[in-house]
Design an enzyme around this catalytic site. Structure first.
Site, PDB file in Angstrom:
ATOM      1  N   ARG A  27       0.873  -1.684   0.070  1.00  0.00           N
ATOM      2  CA  ARG A  27       0.061   0.208  -0.051  1.00  0.00           C
ATOM      3  C   ARG A  27       0.732   0.864  -0.373  1.00  0.00           C
ATOM      4  NH1 ARG A  27      -2.358  -2.888   4.526  1.00  0.00           N
ATOM      5  NH2 ARG A  27      -4.547  -3.910   3.561  1.00  0.00           N
TER       6      ARG A  27
ATOM      7  N   LYS B 207       2.474 -19.390   5.817  1.00  0.00           N
ATOM      8  CA  LYS B 207       1.516 -20.247   6.978  1.00  0.00           C
ATOM      9  C   LYS B 207       1.323 -18.582   8.106  1.00  0.00           C
ATOM     10  CE  LYS B 207       3.443 -21.762  11.195  1.00  0.00           C
ATOM     11  NZ  LYS B 207       3.667 -20.429  12.530  1.00  0.00           N
TER      12      LYS B 207
ATOM     13  N   LYS C 136      15.149 -26.401   6.264  1.00  0.00           N
ATOM     14  CA  LYS C 136      16.178 -27.331   7.097  1.00  0.00           C
ATOM     15  C   LYS C 136      17.295 -28.060   6.465  1.00  0.00           C
ATOM     16  CE  LYS C 136      14.581 -24.820  11.089  1.00  0.00           C
ATOM     17  NZ  LYS C 136      15.355 -23.653  11.821  1.00  0.00           N
TER      18      LYS C 136
ATOM     19  N   ASP D 160       0.700 -22.932  15.322  1.00  0.00           N
ATOM     20  CA  ASP D 160       1.994 -21.503  15.526  1.00  0.00           C
ATOM     21  C   ASP D 160       3.007 -22.873  15.228  1.00  0.00           C
ATOM     22  OD1 ASP D 160       3.764 -19.990  15.141  1.00  0.00           O
ATOM     23  OD2 ASP D 160       4.335 -19.977  17.201  1.00  0.00           O
TER      24      ASP D 160
ATOM     25  N   HIS E 281       5.440 -27.470  11.464  1.00  0.00           N
ATOM     26  CA  HIS E 281       6.199 -28.053  12.094  1.00  0.00           C
ATOM     27  C   HIS E 281       6.378 -29.510  12.258  1.00  0.00           C
ATOM     28  CE1 HIS E 281       7.186 -24.324  10.451  1.00  0.00           C
ATOM     29  NE2 HIS E 281       6.911 -23.366  12.130  1.00  0.00           N
TER      30      HIS E 281
ATOM     31  N   LYS F  80       8.320 -21.867  24.139  1.00  0.00           N
ATOM     32  CA  LYS F  80       8.165 -20.991  23.740  1.00  0.00           C
ATOM     33  C   LYS F  80       9.360 -19.912  25.498  1.00  0.00           C
ATOM     34  CE  LYS F  80       6.455 -18.772  19.501  1.00  0.00           C
ATOM     35  NZ  LYS F  80       7.716 -18.501  19.154  1.00  0.00           N
TER      36      LYS F  80
HETATM   37  C1  BG6 Z   1       7.769 -20.103  13.412  1.00  0.00           C
HETATM   38  C2  BG6 Z   1       6.798 -19.846  13.822  1.00  0.00           C
HETATM   39  O1  BG6 Z   1       6.890 -20.592  11.990  1.00  0.00           O
HETATM   40  O2  BG6 Z   1       8.458 -20.394  13.590  1.00  0.00           O
HETATM   41  C3  BG6 Z   1       7.573 -19.019  16.009  1.00  0.00           C
HETATM   42  O3  BG6 Z   1       5.818 -18.323  13.727  1.00  0.00           O
HETATM   43  C4  BG6 Z   1       8.238 -19.396  15.646  1.00  0.00           C
HETATM   44  O4  BG6 Z   1       6.562 -18.574  16.605  1.00  0.00           O
HETATM   45  C5  BG6 Z   1       9.719 -19.425  14.522  1.00  0.00           C
HETATM   46  O5  BG6 Z   1       9.706 -18.658  16.368  1.00  0.00           O
HETATM   47  C6  BG6 Z   1      10.690 -20.770  14.503  1.00  0.00           C
HETATM   48  O6  BG6 Z   1      11.025 -21.623  13.484  1.00  0.00           O
HETATM   49  P1  BG6 Z   1      13.311 -21.688  13.819  1.00  0.00           P
HETATM   50  O7  BG6 Z   1      13.540 -21.757  12.586  1.00  0.00           O
HETATM   51  O8  BG6 Z   1      13.720 -20.398  14.062  1.00  0.00           O
HETATM   52  O9  BG6 Z   1      13.425 -22.405  14.116  1.00  0.00           O
END
Ligand code: BG6
Length: 522
Positions: free
Chosen positions: A64, A182, A216, A269, A274, A374
């Protein structure tokens, strides 16, 4: 120098160096003024350019802000300055900036899409990257379709139909693809809706749903370890494996993303994408070949084999927690409820532990223990395959239990590598034994640093290799499992278990592995 890649569709065979380079393309980034663009996309594009993997391309920012090309170029230069990964060379940066353009438009305005068509419609390859808040996705996809920029379903009757295994048409050098960041929906219903919206404008083979964990290096190595070696597969089953532990622990808190995280929580999340992707790679059957759909078919079977959790079992098979204040890496940190953008009475989990089972011949009865959180004691992502102890305890003084069992630990990050833990005799006249490690470390075995996940994933999207991207049905199957937990949590409201920041999570999660098992130390 053209990009050196192996066997076109096949990231696992890159060592076989077949030379290939993406067709000339324009990458249109929707949400170009946002955080993802500056932190990940621009540094990754520059890294690919600097490495000689992409040469003929244009980066088109679409947002924007009332910027012109020159303004966006200045922004991109600053993004490169502040990104830690590369020390940019001024001459190369100038060359990169000449490839950068900007379109100022709202996401609704058809005029913005006309500009894409007029200025970049002639590019042989087009890749759209949705880096906006997810609320904008449907608008952008719809507008791309309406502007004739999606080159999607040939007939309107095909809208909504998801065709798997369909191959891109072999028009040399031309492509049109879309990368979707995502979160891909926030439930199975919303993910399905987004899939239907995409299917209204694009074919499935044009859609690249990103899960950066799959980019990764060590995650890709899980398949190489299992299927590139003869030694592991024979005991990769319930006969020899007691359980599998997958941990993704962070020391970071929500880092200014409180508003997003409040609606997500650890389950959406991390677990939905993951962690369940890691479960798939550990548990899948060997695919017949390395075609993206052969691999994704096997992953889908794993997701579909996850035993559903009834509301009663959610109570016994899961623990949810939230961080309180504490000390992390020597510094004092605040409670989640005091983070900016977070409600002082928030019921969002920052920690989740789950015990799940797969209904399959190979894995019947083997618990998969998943844990993520976290503000935990240490940053680590690892998969630990814990073996059963010997059937006959020959040596005196041995008791069955975790200390005796061997473990194969795949360290995803940091200190990437693989470790086998086994027992050895302590030197001396008595028959004492002690666990020792056989350790492979990426850092010391390979000279090259692993590529950034975003570099790998972007390059694959430019080259048309979707192996490391998730398919519509995979995403929906993962949501089905996560929804069942979330709905039970919402209805039954199991107590939120608070844990001090810097700890290994709530006390109540300790018992989850079950009798005779324990979590690996964080
Ligand atoms: C993201 C999440 O997908 O992955 C985050 O939204 C998280 O909350 C992050 O911190 C972690 O990724 P990595 O590669 O640092 O393990």
């Amino acid at each position: 120098m053209p990009h050196c890649i192996a066997m076109a569709e096949n990231p696992l065979m890159r060592g076989l160096s077949v030379t290939r380079e993406p067709a000339e393309f324009a990458l249109v980034i929707f949400g170009a003024s946002g955080d993802l663009t500056s932190r990940k996309l621009i540094p990754a594009l520059y890294g690919l350019f600097r490495g000689g993997h992409i040469r003929a391309f244009k980066v088109v920012g679409f947002a924007r802000r009332a910027w012109k090309d020159e303004d966006f170029r200045r922004q991109v230069a600053e993004m490169l300055e502040s990104s830690s990964g590369h020390s940019p060379s001024p001459a190369l940066v100038q060359e990169f900036l000449r490839k950068v353009f900007y379109i100022s438009s709202t996401f609704e305005d058809a005029g913005g899409y006309r500009q894409i068509a007029e200025r970049f419609g002639g590019e042989p390859g087009k890749l759209y990257y949705l880096a906006t808040p997810p609320g904008e996705y449907e608008t952008i996809i719809g507008r791309l379709g309406a502007a004739g920029l999606a080159e999607g379903p040939a007939r309107p009757s095909q809208a909504g139909a998801v065709a798997f295994g369909e191959q891109p048409s072999p028009t040399a050098g031309r492509f049109c693809r879309i990368v979707v960041e995502k979160p891909f929906g926030n439930s199975q219903a919303t993910a399905r809706r987004l899939n239907d919206c995409l299917a209204g404008a694009f074919r499935e083979h044009q859609v690249y749903r990103i899960d950066h964990y799959l980019g990764k290096e060590t995650v890709q190595n899980v398949m190489v370890l299992r299927f590139g070696n003869g030694v592991f597969e024979p005991f990769w089953n319930s006969r020899y494996i007691d359980h599998v532990q997958i941990t993704m622990a962070e020391t970071l808190g929500v880092e200014g993303r409180g508003a997003y995280y409040e609606k997500a929580g650890a389950l959406r999340d991390i677990v939905q994408n993951h962690l369940l992707q890691l479960v798939c790679l550990v548990a899948m059957e060997p695919p017949n070949d390395l075609h993206p759909d052969s691999i994704r078919n096997e992953k889908l079977k794993v997701l579909k084999s996850i035993q559903p959790l009834s509301p009663e079992r959610v109570g016994t098979e899961t623990v949810r927690g939230q961080y309180a204040g504490g000390i992390v890496e020597g510094g004092e940190t605040t409670a989640y409820r005091q983070e900016p953008g977070v409600s002082p009475s928030s019921d969002t989990e920052t920690f989740a532990a789950i015990r799940l089972y797969l209904d399959s011949w190979r894995w019947a009865g083997v618990p998969f223990l998943l844990r993520t959180g976290k503000r935990l004691a240490r940053r680590t992502t690892e998969i630990a395959v814990q073996f059963k102890h010997p059937p006959h305890l020959l040596f005196p003084g041995l008791r069955p239990g975790p200390a005796l069992a061997n473990a194969l630990v795949l360290r995803i990050q940091p200190d990437e590598g693989i470790m086998l833990n086994f027992n050895a005799k302590v030197p001396g006249f008595s028959l004492d034994m002690r666990p020792v490690n056989m350790d492979f470390s990426y850092g010391s075995s390979f000279a090259d640093d692993p590529a950034e996940a975003y570099e790998r994933l972007l390059l694959d999207a430019f080259l048309g290799d979707a192996t490391l991207y998730t398919r519509a049905d995979e995403v929906e199957a993962a949501w089905a499992f996560v929804d069942s937990i979330r709905e039970s949590w919402q209805e039954a409201r199991p107590p939120m278990r608070f844990y001090p920041a810097g700890s290994s999570g709530p006390e109540e999660s300790r018992a989850l592995p079950g009798e005779g098992r324990r979590w690996r130390k964080l």
